[in-house]
Design a protein around this motif. Structure first.
Motif, PDB file in Angstrom:
ATOM      1  N   GLU A 179      51.787  20.525  61.921  1.00  0.00           N
ATOM      2  CA  GLU A 179      51.331  20.568  60.533  1.00  0.00           C
ATOM      3  C   GLU A 179      50.049  21.381  60.488  1.00  0.00           C
ATOM      4  OE1 GLU A 179      50.822  16.413  59.748  1.00  0.00           O
ATOM      5  OE2 GLU A 179      52.960  16.091  59.426  1.00  0.00           O
ATOM      6  N   ILE A 180      50.021  22.356  59.597  1.00  0.00           N
ATOM      7  CA  ILE A 180      48.818  23.172  59.457  1.00  0.00           C
ATOM      8  C   ILE A 180      48.506  23.375  57.981  1.00  0.00           C
ATOM      9  CG2 ILE A 180      50.113  25.340  59.637  1.00  0.00           C
ATOM     10  CD1 ILE A 180      47.548  26.520  61.010  1.00  0.00           C
ATOM     11  N   LYS A 181      47.235  23.281  57.679  1.00  0.00           N
ATOM     12  CA  LYS A 181      46.738  23.614  56.347  1.00  0.00           C
ATOM     13  C   LYS A 181      45.730  24.734  56.558  1.00  0.00           C
ATOM     14  CE  LYS A 181      45.126  21.406  52.149  1.00  0.00           C
ATOM     15  NZ  LYS A 181      44.738  20.100  51.580  1.00  0.00           N
ATOM     16  N   TYR A 182      46.141  25.925  56.191  1.00  0.00           N
ATOM     17  CA  TYR A 182      45.322  27.118  56.389  1.00  0.00           C
ATOM     18  C   TYR A 182      44.832  27.562  55.019  1.00  0.00           C
ATOM     19  CZ  TYR A 182      43.839  31.429  58.701  1.00  0.00           C
ATOM     20  OH  TYR A 182      43.096  32.454  59.229  1.00  0.00           O
ATOM     21  N   CYS A 183      43.532  27.749  54.900  1.00  0.00           N
ATOM     22  CA  CYS A 183      42.947  28.038  53.591  1.00  0.00           C
ATOM     23  C   CYS A 183      42.213  29.368  53.573  1.00  0.00           C
ATOM     24  CB  CYS A 183      41.958  26.940  53.203  1.00  0.00           C
ATOM     25  SG  CYS A 183      42.715  25.323  53.029  1.00  0.00           S
ATOM     26  N   GLY A 184      42.073  29.867  52.378  1.00  0.00           N
ATOM     27  CA  GLY A 184      41.274  31.056  52.156  1.00  0.00           C
ATOM     28  C   GLY A 184      40.461  30.869  50.893  1.00  0.00           C
ATOM     29  N   VAL A 185      39.281  31.458  50.890  1.00  0.00           N
ATOM     30  CA  VAL A 185      38.475  31.492  49.677  1.00  0.00           C
ATOM     31  C   VAL A 185      38.643  32.891  49.100  1.00  0.00           C
ATOM     32  CG1 VAL A 185      36.148  31.378  48.709  1.00  0.00           C
ATOM     33  CG2 VAL A 185      36.846  29.761  50.496  1.00  0.00           C
ATOM     34  N   PHE A 186      39.061  32.929  47.847  1.00  0.00           N
ATOM     35  CA  PHE A 186      39.338  34.195  47.174  1.00  0.00           C
ATOM     36  C   PHE A 186      38.474  34.311  45.929  1.00  0.00           C
ATOM     37  CE2 PHE A 186      43.046  33.251  49.654  1.00  0.00           C
ATOM     38  CZ  PHE A 186      43.470  34.480  50.124  1.00  0.00           C
ATOM     39  N   SER A 187      38.043  35.521  45.654  1.00  0.00           N
ATOM     40  CA  SER A 187      37.316  35.753  44.407  1.00  0.00           C
ATOM     41  C   SER A 187      38.194  36.592  43.492  1.00  0.00           C
ATOM     42  CB  SER A 187      35.988  36.468  44.663  1.00  0.00           C
ATOM     43  OG  SER A 187      36.207  37.757  45.187  1.00  0.00           O
ATOM     44  N   ILE A 188      38.073  36.292  42.221  1.00  0.00           N
ATOM     45  CA  ILE A 188      38.769  37.071  41.198  1.00  0.00           C
ATOM     46  C   ILE A 188      37.736  37.452  40.156  1.00  0.00           C
ATOM     47  CG2 ILE A 188      40.513  37.032  39.371  1.00  0.00           C
ATOM     48  CD1 ILE A 188      42.179  35.192  41.087  1.00  0.00           C
ATOM     49  N   GLU A 189      37.635  38.756  39.910  1.00  0.00           N
ATOM     50  CA  GLU A 189      36.689  39.220  38.896  1.00  0.00           C
ATOM     51  C   GLU A 189      37.170  38.757  37.532  1.00  0.00           C
ATOM     52  OE1 GLU A 189      35.568  43.342  38.982  1.00  0.00           O
ATOM     53  OE2 GLU A 189      35.540  43.350  41.169  1.00  0.00           O
ATOM     54  N   GLU A 190      36.267  38.099  36.809  1.00  0.00           N
ATOM     55  CA  GLU A 190      36.632  37.608  35.486  1.00  0.00           C
ATOM     56  C   GLU A 190      36.667  38.768  34.503  1.00  0.00           C
ATOM     57  OE1 GLU A 190      33.877  34.436  34.691  1.00  0.00           O
ATOM     58  OE2 GLU A 190      35.116  33.021  35.790  1.00  0.00           O
ATOM     59  N   ASP A 191      37.664  38.737  33.663  1.00  0.00           N
ATOM     60  CA  ASP A 191      37.867  39.787  32.677  1.00  0.00           C
ATOM     61  C   ASP A 191      38.454  39.128  31.437  1.00  0.00           C
ATOM     62  OD1 ASP A 191      38.868  41.937  31.137  1.00  0.00           O
ATOM     63  OD2 ASP A 191      39.139  43.160  32.930  1.00  0.00           O
ATOM     64  N   GLU A 192      37.956  39.495  30.285  1.00  0.00           N
ATOM     65  CA  GLU A 192      38.431  38.892  29.037  1.00  0.00           C
ATOM     66  C   GLU A 192      39.913  39.145  28.804  1.00  0.00           C
ATOM     67  OE1 GLU A 192      35.837  40.482  26.075  1.00  0.00           O
ATOM     68  OE2 GLU A 192      34.086  39.483  26.921  1.00  0.00           O
ATOM     69  N   GLU A 193      40.425  40.258  29.314  1.00  0.00           N
ATOM     70  CA  GLU A 193      41.829  40.601  29.103  1.00  0.00           C
ATOM     71  C   GLU A 193      42.763  39.891  30.091  1.00  0.00           C
ATOM     72  OE1 GLU A 193      42.423  44.824  28.990  1.00  0.00           O
ATOM     73  OE2 GLU A 193      40.577  45.125  27.862  1.00  0.00           O
ATOM     74  N   LEU A 194      42.196  39.223  31.080  1.00  0.00           N
ATOM     75  CA  LEU A 194      42.982  38.562  32.109  1.00  0.00           C
ATOM     76  C   LEU A 194      43.533  37.236  31.590  1.00  0.00           C
ATOM     77  CD1 LEU A 194      43.571  39.449  34.989  1.00  0.00           C
ATOM     78  CD2 LEU A 194      41.651  38.072  35.743  1.00  0.00           C
ATOM     79  N   GLU A 195      44.841  37.072  31.687  1.00  0.00           N
ATOM     80  CA  GLU A 195      45.473  35.837  31.237  1.00  0.00           C
ATOM     81  C   GLU A 195      45.552  34.845  32.393  1.00  0.00           C
ATOM     82  OE1 GLU A 195      49.226  36.612  29.380  1.00  0.00           O
ATOM     83  OE2 GLU A 195      48.416  38.258  28.197  1.00  0.00           O
TER      84      GLU A 195
END
Length: 158
Positions: free
Chosen positions: A83-99
């Motif tokens: 059993e493995i739980k592999y994680c990543g921290v991701f950034s997403i640039e916020e944008d008003e047009e992004l749904e």
């Protein structure tokens, strides 16, 4: 518009390997190939971001977890459990047009696709170190997995 996603870090959050019937199972495997059952789960959670004082956050951080559970059985006897739980921290640039749907797809399709090769390598090394042939997971279609989950959720709401 596609979200701009960046990997900020990745890590093993949890790893467990059990070899409960060694060495007996190795002798059994020479006669009978193991049955291998694999389950995969992807989840994401927003992380708090503190922008510099007086500024608004322009980037959102998320932890994406790729959980893979593997059970190998030979003649109804567990050969190994991984059993493995592999994680990543991701950034997403916020944008008003992004749904929100676009962000969700990026986190549950793109992010695990980025993490998968690293998880695959860890699993191959762990199974090999435990005395088994290295388990090389097949490539996972996270897009199809996401669409299937959406369809199941829609069916459940009817």
């Amino acid at each position: 518009m596609q979200p701009k996603i960046r990997v900020r870090g990745q890590y093993i959050k949890d790893l467990s390997f059990e070899n409960p019937n060694a060495p007996k199972v190795f002798l059994m495997m020479s006669k009978t190939p193991p049955e291998i059952n694999i389950s995969v789960n992807v989840s994401s959670a927003a992380l708090p971001v503190k922008p510099p004082e007086g500024e608004q956050a322009s980037v959102a951080l998320y932890e994406v977890a790729l959980q893979i559970n593997i059970e190998s059985v030979v003649e109804k006897l567990p050969a190994f459990i991984c059993e493995i739980k592999y994680c990543g921290v991701f950034s997403i640039e916020e944008d008003e047009e992004l749904e929100q749907e676009q962000v969700k797809r990026a986190l549950l399709i793109n992010a695990p696709s980025i993490l998968f090769p690293f998880v695959r390598e860890v699993i191959a090394k762990v199974t090999s170190s435990a005395g088994f042939p290295p388990l090389m997971l097949e490539v996972i279609d996270f897009s199809a997995m996401y669409e299937k989950q959406l369809a199941e959720n829609a069916d459940g709401e009817k």
